[in-house]
Design a protein around this motif. Structure first.
Motif, PDB file in Angstrom:
ATOM      1  N   ARG A 234       0.937   6.727  -5.913  1.00 21.35           N
ATOM      2  CA  ARG A 234       1.368   5.454  -5.331  1.00 21.35           C
ATOM      3  C   ARG A 234       2.092   5.743  -4.012  1.00 21.35           C
ATOM      4  O   ARG A 234       2.659   6.828  -3.839  1.00 21.35           O
ATOM      5  CB  ARG A 234       2.316   4.725  -6.292  1.00 21.35           C
ATOM      6  CG  ARG A 234       1.582   4.240  -7.569  1.00 21.35           C
ATOM      7  CD  ARG A 234       2.586   3.834  -8.625  1.00 21.35           C
ATOM      8  NE  ARG A 234       3.562   4.896  -8.804  1.00 21.35           N
ATOM      9  CZ  ARG A 234       4.801   4.717  -9.249  1.00 21.35           C
ATOM     10  NH1 ARG A 234       5.227   3.518  -9.558  1.00 21.35           N
ATOM     11  NH2 ARG A 234       5.620   5.739  -9.392  1.00 21.35           N
ATOM     12  N   ILE A 235       2.091   4.753  -3.134  1.00 18.47           N
ATOM     13  CA  ILE A 235       2.712   4.951  -1.810  1.00 18.47           C
ATOM     14  C   ILE A 235       4.160   5.413  -1.943  1.00 18.47           C
ATOM     15  O   ILE A 235       4.626   6.273  -1.194  1.00 18.47           O
ATOM     16  CB  ILE A 235       2.607   3.648  -0.975  1.00 18.47           C
ATOM     17  CG1 ILE A 235       1.122   3.387  -0.641  1.00 18.47           C
ATOM     18  CG2 ILE A 235       3.445   3.727   0.300  1.00 18.47           C
ATOM     19  CD1 ILE A 235       0.864   2.230   0.295  1.00 18.47           C
ATOM     20  N   GLU A 236       4.883   4.888  -2.931  1.00 15.89           N
ATOM     21  CA  GLU A 236       6.302   5.210  -3.074  1.00 15.89           C
ATOM     22  C   GLU A 236       6.532   6.653  -3.519  1.00 15.89           C
ATOM     23  O   GLU A 236       7.614   7.191  -3.351  1.00 15.89           O
ATOM     24  CB  GLU A 236       7.004   4.306  -4.111  1.00 15.89           C
ATOM     25  CG  GLU A 236       6.725   2.826  -3.984  1.00 15.89           C
ATOM     26  CD  GLU A 236       5.394   2.442  -4.644  1.00 15.89           C
ATOM     27  OE1 GLU A 236       4.424   2.222  -3.879  1.00 15.89           O
ATOM     28  OE2 GLU A 236       5.310   2.409  -5.880  1.00 15.89           O
ATOM     29  N   ASP A 237       5.507   7.285  -4.131  1.00 13.88           N
ATOM     30  CA  ASP A 237       5.689   8.652  -4.636  1.00 13.88           C
ATOM     31  C   ASP A 237       6.006   9.609  -3.491  1.00 13.88           C
ATOM     32  O   ASP A 237       5.421   9.505  -2.416  1.00 13.88           O
ATOM     33  CB  ASP A 237       4.406   9.150  -5.322  1.00 13.88           C
ATOM     34  CG  ASP A 237       4.096   8.387  -6.600  1.00 13.88           C
ATOM     35  OD1 ASP A 237       5.034   7.786  -7.172  1.00 13.88           O
ATOM     36  OD2 ASP A 237       2.917   8.382  -7.006  1.00 13.88           O
ATOM     37  N   PRO A 238       6.908  10.564  -3.751  1.00 21.46           N
ATOM     38  CA  PRO A 238       7.114  11.610  -2.734  1.00 21.46           C
ATOM     39  C   PRO A 238       5.848  12.469  -2.615  1.00 21.46           C
ATOM     40  O   PRO A 238       5.182  12.718  -3.623  1.00 21.46           O
ATOM     41  CB  PRO A 238       8.285  12.438  -3.271  1.00 21.46           C
ATOM     42  CG  PRO A 238       8.705  11.828  -4.563  1.00 21.46           C
ATOM     43  CD  PRO A 238       7.758  10.736  -4.941  1.00 21.46           C
ATOM     44  N   HIS A 275       8.880  11.487   6.291  1.00 23.06           N
ATOM     45  CA  HIS A 275       8.623  10.230   5.591  1.00 23.06           C
ATOM     46  C   HIS A 275       7.670  10.451   4.406  1.00 23.06           C
ATOM     47  O   HIS A 275       7.874   9.923   3.325  1.00 23.06           O
ATOM     48  CB  HIS A 275       8.054   9.184   6.561  1.00 23.06           C
ATOM     49  CG  HIS A 275       8.051   7.794   5.989  1.00 23.06           C
ATOM     50  ND1 HIS A 275       7.479   6.721   6.628  1.00 23.06           N
ATOM     51  CD2 HIS A 275       8.563   7.307   4.824  1.00 23.06           C
ATOM     52  CE1 HIS A 275       7.628   5.636   5.875  1.00 23.06           C
ATOM     53  NE2 HIS A 275       8.286   5.967   4.780  1.00 23.06           N
ATOM     54  N   TYR A 276       6.665  11.270   4.638  1.00 27.43           N
ATOM     55  CA  TYR A 276       5.681  11.544   3.579  1.00 27.43           C
ATOM     56  C   TYR A 276       6.357  12.233   2.390  1.00 27.43           C
ATOM     57  O   TYR A 276       6.140  11.872   1.234  1.00 27.43           O
ATOM     58  CB  TYR A 276       4.556  12.424   4.139  1.00 27.43           C
ATOM     59  CG  TYR A 276       3.365  12.548   3.215  1.00 27.43           C
ATOM     60  CD1 TYR A 276       2.398  11.550   3.138  1.00 27.43           C
ATOM     61  CD2 TYR A 276       3.204  13.677   2.405  1.00 27.43           C
ATOM     62  CE1 TYR A 276       1.299  11.666   2.297  1.00 27.43           C
ATOM     63  CE2 TYR A 276       2.102  13.807   1.563  1.00 27.43           C
ATOM     64  CZ  TYR A 276       1.159  12.799   1.514  1.00 27.43           C
ATOM     65  OH  TYR A 276       0.073  12.916   0.681  1.00 27.43           O
ATOM     66  N   LYS A 277       7.211  13.201   2.707  1.00 32.13           N
ATOM     67  CA  LYS A 277       7.908  13.948   1.637  1.00 32.13           C
ATOM     68  C   LYS A 277       8.843  13.034   0.842  1.00 32.13           C
ATOM     69  O   LYS A 277       8.979  13.151  -0.364  1.00 32.13           O
ATOM     70  CB  LYS A 277       8.730  15.100   2.243  1.00 32.13           C
ATOM     71  CG  LYS A 277       7.860  16.292   2.641  1.00 32.13           C
ATOM     72  CD  LYS A 277       8.656  17.576   2.741  1.00 32.13           C
ATOM     73  CE  LYS A 277       9.580  17.559   3.949  1.00 32.13           C
ATOM     74  NZ  LYS A 277      10.097  18.894   4.306  1.00 32.13           N
ATOM     75  N   ARG A 278       9.527  12.136   1.576  1.00 34.67           N
ATOM     76  CA  ARG A 278      10.477  11.209   0.963  1.00 34.67           C
ATOM     77  C   ARG A 278       9.769  10.209   0.053  1.00 34.67           C
ATOM     78  O   ARG A 278      10.294   9.746  -0.935  1.00 34.67           O
ATOM     79  CB  ARG A 278      11.137  10.413   2.094  1.00 34.67           C
ATOM     80  CG  ARG A 278      12.624  10.486   2.112  1.00 34.67           C
ATOM     81  CD  ARG A 278      13.319   9.714   3.205  1.00 34.67           C
ATOM     82  NE  ARG A 278      12.619   8.750   3.992  1.00 34.67           N
ATOM     83  CZ  ARG A 278      12.344   8.906   5.289  1.00 34.67           C
ATOM     84  NH1 ARG A 278      12.681  10.026   5.906  1.00 34.67           N
ATOM     85  NH2 ARG A 278      11.737   7.954   5.962  1.00 34.67           N
ATOM     86  N   GLY A 279       8.555   9.857   0.416  1.00 38.17           N
ATOM     87  CA  GLY A 279       7.850   8.786  -0.288  1.00 38.17           C
ATOM     88  C   GLY A 279       7.858   7.520   0.545  1.00 38.17           C
ATOM     89  O   GLY A 279       8.727   7.340   1.398  1.00 38.17           O
ATOM     90  N   GLY A 280       6.846   6.666   0.319  1.00 39.68           N
ATOM     91  CA  GLY A 280       6.784   5.412   1.073  1.00 39.68           C
ATOM     92  C   GLY A 280       5.749   5.440   2.186  1.00 39.68           C
ATOM     93  O   GLY A 280       5.605   4.477   2.932  1.00 39.68           O
TER      94      GLY A 280
END
Ligand code: TRP
Length: 361
Positions: A234-238, A275-280
């Motif tokens: 999912r987009i929210e996943d780190p 941002h990708y690592k953080r999630g979202g």
């Protein structure tokens, strides 16, 4: 000492973006600095035949493909000598003499040869020509007195072998050959650009390449099918960057100016990665960006290639002229090699005089 660049590719297929970031792009940049006295770019057909002896048609067909890829990338025949290995017979003669300076066990220890033997299941039935191609590669490099050899990491063992031959030759026969330096790609991603499936290496047989001549829709399709982080659902996943092919390609291709152009919400690649690592941040968005980047990089190459394709006889003429120039240079080195090895009987006046005196009473 003169600064001479030499490198080459086997003509077993069209060149792909792995070749581009691994060496081709760098060659063109170096060519355009004007720092080199001479530049030689070789289509290594004789080497390709060492493991394609039963498929000469494949090699023959790919000569022009590789030449077109070279020209499309910006190698300029006015500045760089483009030539075909088999048309410079001096290279065989040099190889023959270098063979005396290399042992069988040394060749067996060459990691590239070792790996390829395993991969191709040659083991006991390996062709002698294939087994000795590191020696022929030393001839390619030394014939032109190359000081700089821009190649991928996989060619490191070949360069080591070449340096050993140079040292051995010079110590046995006197200072004759030039010691070359390898020039590796600028970063990890360029060094080992994976296939679109995330597999270790781009290769035609794995069907995971993006070719330099690829059409825009194909590039897009391939980018959208690229391997990312399988746990990033999912987009929210780190998300993870290691082994994430899309980010590896961005490391290899992205330039700062692409952010204001295609993805102005981010200042640079580091911000995007964070941002990708953080999630979202979804894979789709990153893929769309990579697609824009690759399209921008490959468009001028494809367009130039199409121009050169309109006049194929001219491409052959470039290779013919280049091969003639290459042969003249290699012939001069061979002359020096034969003199150092004392096999220059007919132009050695001192020898003829010495022998005359020996037989005179
Ligand atoms: N072995 C190189 C390859 O597989 C091609 C090659 C042949 C080469 N001779 C060379 C590269 C000399 C650099 C220098 O791509």
């Amino acid at each position: 000492m003169k600064k001479v660049m030499l490198t080459g590719d086997r003509p077993t297929g069209k060149l792909h973006v792995g070749h581009y970031v691994g060496s081709l792009r760098r060659r063109v940049e170096l060519q355009n600095t004007g720092d080199f006295d001479d530049i030689f770019i070789m289509i290594a057909d004789a080497q390709a035949l060492t493991d394609n002896a039963d498929n000469p048609e494949k090699v023959r067909q790919n000569i022009v493909e590789v030449a077109l890829d070279y020209l499309a990338c910006g190698l300029d025949p006015e500045k760089s000598t483009l030539f075909i290995q088999s048309q410079v017979p001096e290279l065989c003669e040099l190889s023959f003499y270098y063979m005396n300076l290399v042992t069988v066990s040394r060749l067996q220890r060459n990691p590239t040869v070792k790996a390829e033997i395993q991969m191709r299941n040659f083991e006991a039935s390996i062709p002698v020509g294939f087994f000795t191609y590191p020696i022929s590669q030393a001839a390619d490099i030394t014939a032109f007195k190359a000081t700089t050899v821009p190649v991928g990491e996989d060619q490191m063992p070949m360069l080591e072998q070449t340096k050993e031959i140079v040292h051995k030759f010079n110590s046995v026969y006197g200072e004759t050959l030039v010691d070359p330096k390898i020039l590796l790609p600028e970063n990890e991603a360029c060094m080992r650009l994976p296939g679109i499936d995330g597999k270790a290496k781009m290769s035609k047989s794995l069907n995971n390449c993006i070719y330099l001549s690829e059409e825009p829709e194909e590039i897009k399709k391939k980018v959208f099918s690229m391997f990312t982080d399988p746990m990033h659902i999912r987009i929210e996943d780190p998300g993870k960057l290691e082994g994430n092919t899309v980010f590896t390609y961005l490391d290899a291709f992205c330039r700062p100016e692409y952010f204001p152009e295609f993805l102005p919400e981010y200042a640079n690649l580091d911000e995007l990665k964070e941002h990708y690592k953080r999630g979202g941040l979804g894979d789709m968005k990153v893929k769309r960006f990579l697609n824009s980047v690759l399209q921008a990089e490959l468009e001028p190459i494809r367009t130039r290639r199409k121009e050169f394709q309109k006049d194929i006889p001219a491409v052959y003429e470039i290779l013919k002229k280049g091969s003639e120039k290459a042969e003249a240079v290699a012939a001069e080195t061979l002359r020096e090699v034969k003199a150092a090895m004392k096999i220059n009987y007919f132009d050695d006046m001192a020898l003829i005089k010495e022998q005359s005196e020996k037989f005179a009473e």
